[in-house]
Design a protein around this motif. Sequence first.
Motif, PDB file in Angstrom:
ATOM      1  N   TYR A  18       0.830  -1.206   0.000  1.00 47.70           N
ATOM      2  CA  TYR A  18       0.000   0.000   0.000  1.00 47.70           C
ATOM      3  C   TYR A  18       0.864   1.256   0.000  1.00 47.70           C
ATOM      4  O   TYR A  18       0.628   2.185  -0.767  1.00 47.70           O
ATOM      5  N   LYS A  19       1.868   1.292   0.871  1.00 52.30           N
ATOM      6  CA  LYS A  19       2.724   2.471   0.965  1.00 52.30           C
ATOM      7  C   LYS A  19       3.414   2.767  -0.373  1.00 52.30           C
ATOM      8  O   LYS A  19       3.519   3.924  -0.772  1.00 52.30           O
ATOM      9  N   LYS A  20       3.848   1.750  -1.067  1.00 56.67           N
ATOM     10  CA  LYS A  20       4.501   1.937  -2.374  1.00 56.67           C
ATOM     11  C   LYS A  20       3.528   2.540  -3.382  1.00 56.67           C
ATOM     12  O   LYS A  20       3.853   3.502  -4.094  1.00 56.67           O
ATOM     13  N   ILE A  21       2.331   2.016  -3.446  1.00 55.40           N
ATOM     14  CA  ILE A  21       1.321   2.518  -4.380  1.00 55.40           C
ATOM     15  C   ILE A  21       0.938   3.953  -4.023  1.00 55.40           C
ATOM     16  O   ILE A  21       0.813   4.811  -4.902  1.00 55.40           O
ATOM     17  N   LEU A  22       0.759   4.226  -2.744  1.00 56.66           N
ATOM     18  CA  LEU A  22       0.398   5.573  -2.300  1.00 56.66           C
ATOM     19  C   LEU A  22       1.499   6.578  -2.628  1.00 56.66           C
ATOM     20  O   LEU A  22       1.218   7.690  -3.088  1.00 56.66           O
ATOM     21  N   GLN A  23       2.747   6.217  -2.415  1.00 57.05           N
ATOM     22  CA  GLN A  23       3.851   7.122  -2.736  1.00 57.05           C
ATOM     23  C   GLN A  23       3.865   7.455  -4.223  1.00 57.05           C
ATOM     24  O   GLN A  23       4.067   8.611  -4.600  1.00 57.05           O
ATOM     25  N   GLU A  24       3.649   6.464  -5.063  1.00 55.79           N
ATOM     26  CA  GLU A  24       3.614   6.698  -6.513  1.00 55.79           C
ATOM     27  C   GLU A  24       2.456   7.625  -6.877  1.00 55.79           C
ATOM     28  O   GLU A  24       2.612   8.540  -7.689  1.00 55.79           O
ATOM     29  N   GLU A  27       3.142  11.303  -5.619  1.00 56.50           N
ATOM     30  CA  GLU A  27       4.154  11.972  -6.440  1.00 56.50           C
ATOM     31  C   GLU A  27       3.569  12.396  -7.778  1.00 56.50           C
ATOM     32  O   GLU A  27       3.770  13.534  -8.225  1.00 56.50           O
ATOM     33  N   ALA A  28       2.834  11.522  -8.432  1.00 55.85           N
ATOM     34  CA  ALA A  28       2.226  11.857  -9.720  1.00 55.85           C
ATOM     35  C   ALA A  28       1.210  12.985  -9.574  1.00 55.85           C
ATOM     36  O   ALA A  28       1.149  13.892 -10.412  1.00 55.85           O
ATOM     37  N   THR A  29       0.450  12.963  -8.513  1.00 55.72           N
ATOM     38  CA  THR A  29      -0.561  13.990  -8.282  1.00 55.72           C
ATOM     39  C   THR A  29       0.079  15.363  -8.161  1.00 55.72           C
ATOM     40  O   THR A  29      -0.330  16.324  -8.819  1.00 55.72           O
ATOM     41  N   GLY A  35      -3.829  22.046  -9.993  1.00 60.48           N
ATOM     42  CA  GLY A  35      -4.828  22.431  -8.997  1.00 60.48           C
ATOM     43  C   GLY A  35      -4.668  21.755  -7.649  1.00 60.48           C
ATOM     44  O   GLY A  35      -5.400  22.044  -6.711  1.00 60.48           O
ATOM     45  N   VAL A  36      -3.689  20.856  -7.549  1.00 59.71           N
ATOM     46  CA  VAL A  36      -3.436  20.182  -6.282  1.00 59.71           C
ATOM     47  C   VAL A  36      -2.286  20.903  -5.584  1.00 59.71           C
ATOM     48  O   VAL A  36      -1.176  20.963  -6.102  1.00 59.71           O
ATOM     49  N   ILE A  37      -2.561  21.449  -4.425  1.00 56.32           N
ATOM     50  CA  ILE A  37      -1.534  22.137  -3.646  1.00 56.32           C
ATOM     51  C   ILE A  37      -0.631  21.103  -2.986  1.00 56.32           C
ATOM     52  O   ILE A  37       0.584  21.194  -3.043  1.00 56.32           O
ATOM     53  N   THR A  38      -1.244  20.108  -2.352  1.00 58.72           N
ATOM     54  CA  THR A  38      -0.451  19.022  -1.762  1.00 58.72           C
ATOM     55  C   THR A  38      -1.293  17.768  -1.560  1.00 58.72           C
ATOM     56  O   THR A  38      -2.495  17.833  -1.360  1.00 58.72           O
ATOM     57  N   ILE A  39      -0.617  16.664  -1.656  1.00 57.45           N
ATOM     58  CA  ILE A  39      -1.079  15.362  -1.179  1.00 57.45           C
ATOM     59  C   ILE A  39       0.084  14.888  -0.321  1.00 57.45           C
ATOM     60  O   ILE A  39       1.154  14.585  -0.845  1.00 57.45           O
ATOM     61  N   PHE A  40      -0.089  14.898   0.989  1.00 56.31           N
ATOM     62  CA  PHE A  40       1.029  14.628   1.892  1.00 56.31           C
ATOM     63  C   PHE A  40       0.693  13.441   2.795  1.00 56.31           C
ATOM     64  O   PHE A  40       0.037  13.593   3.821  1.00 56.31           O
TER      65      PHE A  40
END
Length: 108
Positions: A18-24, A27-29, A35-40
């Motif tokens: 899950y962590k690997k998929i979420l990091q990818e 980063e892409a987002t 329009g995306v300020i952050t996904i942290f």
Amino acid sequence: MLIRIAEVEIAADYLNAYKKILQEEAEATVRLEPGVITIFPMYQKENLNHIRILEIYANQEAYAAHLKTPHFLKYKTSTQKMVKSLKLVDMQALDADLMNKIFLKLKL
């Protein structure tokens, strides 16, 4: 602005995947969506499978566009069986001007 905290609990057997998929996805987002300020993404130190994601979008339209991107759809479909619970908590900034100052500090 749209500000949200996603509270996600991951099944322990799937945590690394899950962590690997979420990091990818995060980063892409940030790289691809103006329009995306952050996904942290973060996790609780004492409860590793409890993930929190700070999401800040310029507006509702940016959020709606994000939900249709290939990288988000891949994340959503490939992690569906990994997620034990998901809660989306909409937030409101106490001081929106302070947010600008925080992000300016990152450029030091």
